[in-house]
Design an enzyme around this catalytic site. Structure first.
Site, PDB file in Angstrom:
ATOM      1  N   TYR A 128      42.071   2.629   8.261  1.00  0.00           N
ATOM      2  CA  TYR A 128      42.503   2.333   9.627  1.00  0.00           C
ATOM      3  C   TYR A 128      43.353   3.443  10.232  1.00  0.00           C
ATOM      4  O   TYR A 128      43.775   3.332  11.377  1.00  0.00           O
ATOM      5  CB  TYR A 128      43.320   1.038   9.647  1.00  0.00           C
ATOM      6  CG  TYR A 128      42.500  -0.184   9.911  1.00  0.00           C
ATOM      7  CD1 TYR A 128      41.666  -0.695   8.932  1.00  0.00           C
ATOM      8  CD2 TYR A 128      42.553  -0.837  11.134  1.00  0.00           C
ATOM      9  CE1 TYR A 128      40.911  -1.822   9.165  1.00  0.00           C
ATOM     10  CE2 TYR A 128      41.801  -1.958  11.371  1.00  0.00           C
ATOM     11  CZ  TYR A 128      40.984  -2.448  10.385  1.00  0.00           C
ATOM     12  OH  TYR A 128      40.245  -3.567  10.626  1.00  0.00           O
ATOM     13  N   ASP A 178      37.011  -7.830  -4.782  1.00  0.00           N
ATOM     14  CA  ASP A 178      35.825  -8.702  -4.770  1.00  0.00           C
ATOM     15  C   ASP A 178      36.068  -9.961  -5.603  1.00  0.00           C
ATOM     16  O   ASP A 178      35.746 -11.082  -5.174  1.00  0.00           O
ATOM     17  CB  ASP A 178      34.563  -7.954  -5.234  1.00  0.00           C
ATOM     18  CG  ASP A 178      34.815  -7.007  -6.385  1.00  0.00           C
ATOM     19  OD1 ASP A 178      35.964  -6.928  -6.854  1.00  0.00           O
ATOM     20  OD2 ASP A 178      33.861  -6.346  -6.841  1.00  0.00           O
ATOM     21  N   ASP A 227      42.576  -6.764   6.271  1.00  0.00           N
ATOM     22  CA  ASP A 227      41.864  -7.210   7.473  1.00  0.00           C
ATOM     23  C   ASP A 227      40.785  -8.220   7.093  1.00  0.00           C
ATOM     24  O   ASP A 227      40.679  -9.304   7.667  1.00  0.00           O
ATOM     25  CB  ASP A 227      41.235  -5.985   8.148  1.00  0.00           C
ATOM     26  CG  ASP A 227      40.482  -6.344   9.403  1.00  0.00           C
ATOM     27  OD1 ASP A 227      41.012  -7.134  10.198  1.00  0.00           O
ATOM     28  OD2 ASP A 227      39.355  -5.842   9.594  1.00  0.00           O
TER      29      ASP A 227
END
Ligand code: ATP
Length: 361
Positions: free
Chosen positions: A124, A224, A248
């Site tokens: 980001y 994950d 996010d």
């Protein structure tokens, strides 16, 4: 005591949900002086930027803002207003509590976890190169010289900076938050098995910080596996600390555990400034139709009231939202749909706010 707060209505459903939020806060007993400032797509036409300098100045001066979502126009070259605000005021900690509420429409119960997302680094950071940028050829040479596998010609490149300083302060924030809110455990989320340099650094620092907080349990999870664990049994989690991009994505996953994007509040905290906002975006598909759920924005305001020291007003607002949802007669379409499979009987944004205000009284 009255508090000065910047109010940025934003785009899409922003004006509707911030109006609802403002009415609820005004009815909560807290004395807020609202300073309305603009940001968003409409500002591009008016002043040539989605984040006018006057808005930035006002946030800098007052130090506390609450905003509606702002659309990032695709393909115009303008940076996201959210990212710009986070970088301008070094709002390094994004805090997103996800808590089950009665009648939230979720299939999960007893969820009570907090996402602490690093807000300033990672993919980001906005350091990107298009395939034809001269820097890409330069990078290709560097990679080759380092003996690492070269990337394909014509690749676009995004840079993922993760710093020791940035990691230490966000993990420290997560542990301090855990202590202050009587939480038991912090989980650091990463992909250090693959991204050994960047996520490996984050994990090493997280372990070092964890050693300074023996009163709080610590674990780490690969992102994950963490996602799978969250949907199998979210009650196993407490405080999660994540680099920006995973934060996010996992934030939206966790919003889904407590009834969806309309229910998940958030705060962006820096040393000198705090900006409160719902997790969701501007939802242009339902904008201007009195359909949006203002719960996330109202609960973001409760976080703001806590931040301002108005803890009683904050508790009253949370209790009124909880009572409204528990009663179940005045819920917005997203919640009704999740509960029953049909939006029939749902109320609009303004009517939901009215119901919350009734419970406040
Ligand atoms: P962004 O890129 O800014 O995150 P997005 O378009 O990916 O935005 P959102 O705008 O956050 O995603 O929302 C996705 C969908 O969720 C919306 O299209 C809308 O249908 C629903 N939604 C989001 N927020 C709300 C809300 N407050 N109330 C009801 N539905 C919502």
């Amino acid at each position: 005591m009255a508090h000065d707060v910047v109010l940025i209505p934003g785009d899409g459903i922003g004006p509707e949900i911030t109006t609802a939020m403002r009415r609820v806060v005004d009815a909560s007993g807290a004395q807020i002086v609202w300073h309305v400032a603009e940001a968003g797509a409409a500002q591009i036409e008016c002043v040539g930027t989605p984040l006018p300098p006057e808005t930035l100045e006002l946030v800098r001066e007052l130090g506390v803002a609450i905003k509606g979502p702002v659309t990032t126009p695709v393909g115009t070259g303008f940076r996201s207003v959210n990212v710009a605000l986070r970088q301008a005021f070094d709002l390094y900690a994004c805090v997103r509590p996800c808590r089950s509420l009665p009648g939230d429409g979720s299939r999960f119960r007893d969820v009570d976890l907090v996402i602490v997302r690093e807000n300033t680094e990672d993919l980001y950071a906005g350091i990107e190169f298009a395939p034809d940028a001269p820097e890409v050829a330069e990078l290709a040479r560097l990679v080759e010289a380092s003996g690492q596998r070269p990337f394909r010609a014509g690749s676009a490149i995004s840079v993922k900076p993760i710093s020791e300083e940035g990691s230490r302060r966000i993990v420290t924030y997560a542990f301090e938050y855990a202590r202050a809110h009587c939480r038991r455990k912090v989980t650091a989320v990463h992909k250090a098995n693959i991204m050994k340099a960047t996520d490996g650094l984050f994990l090493r620092v997280a372990r070092e910080v964890a050693a300074l907080y023996p009163d709080i349990a610590f674990e780490d999870k690969i992102v994950d596996a963490c996602c799978m664990g969250l949907v199998q049994d979210p009650t196993r989690f407490d405080v999660l600390v994540l680099p920006n991009l995973y934060g996010d994505i996992v934030s939206d996953l966790c919003a889904g555990l407590v009834g969806g994007l309309g229910m998940a509040p958030g705060a962006n905290i820096g040393a000198d400034c705090a900006v409160f906002e719902a997790t969701h975006g501007s939802a242009p598909d339902i904008a201007g139709r009195d359909l949006a759920n203002p719960t996330a924005e109202i609960l973001s305001a409760a976080m703001m009231l806590d931040h301002l020291g108005e803890t009683e007003a904050a508790a009253r607002v949370r209790a009124a939202v909880t009572a409204t949802l528990a009663e179940g007669t005045s819920v917005t379409a997203d919640v009704r749909l999740a509960q029953t499979g049909s939006a029939e009987g749902a109320v609009g944004t303004a009517a939901f706010a009215n119901a919350v205000i009734t419970h406040l009284a």
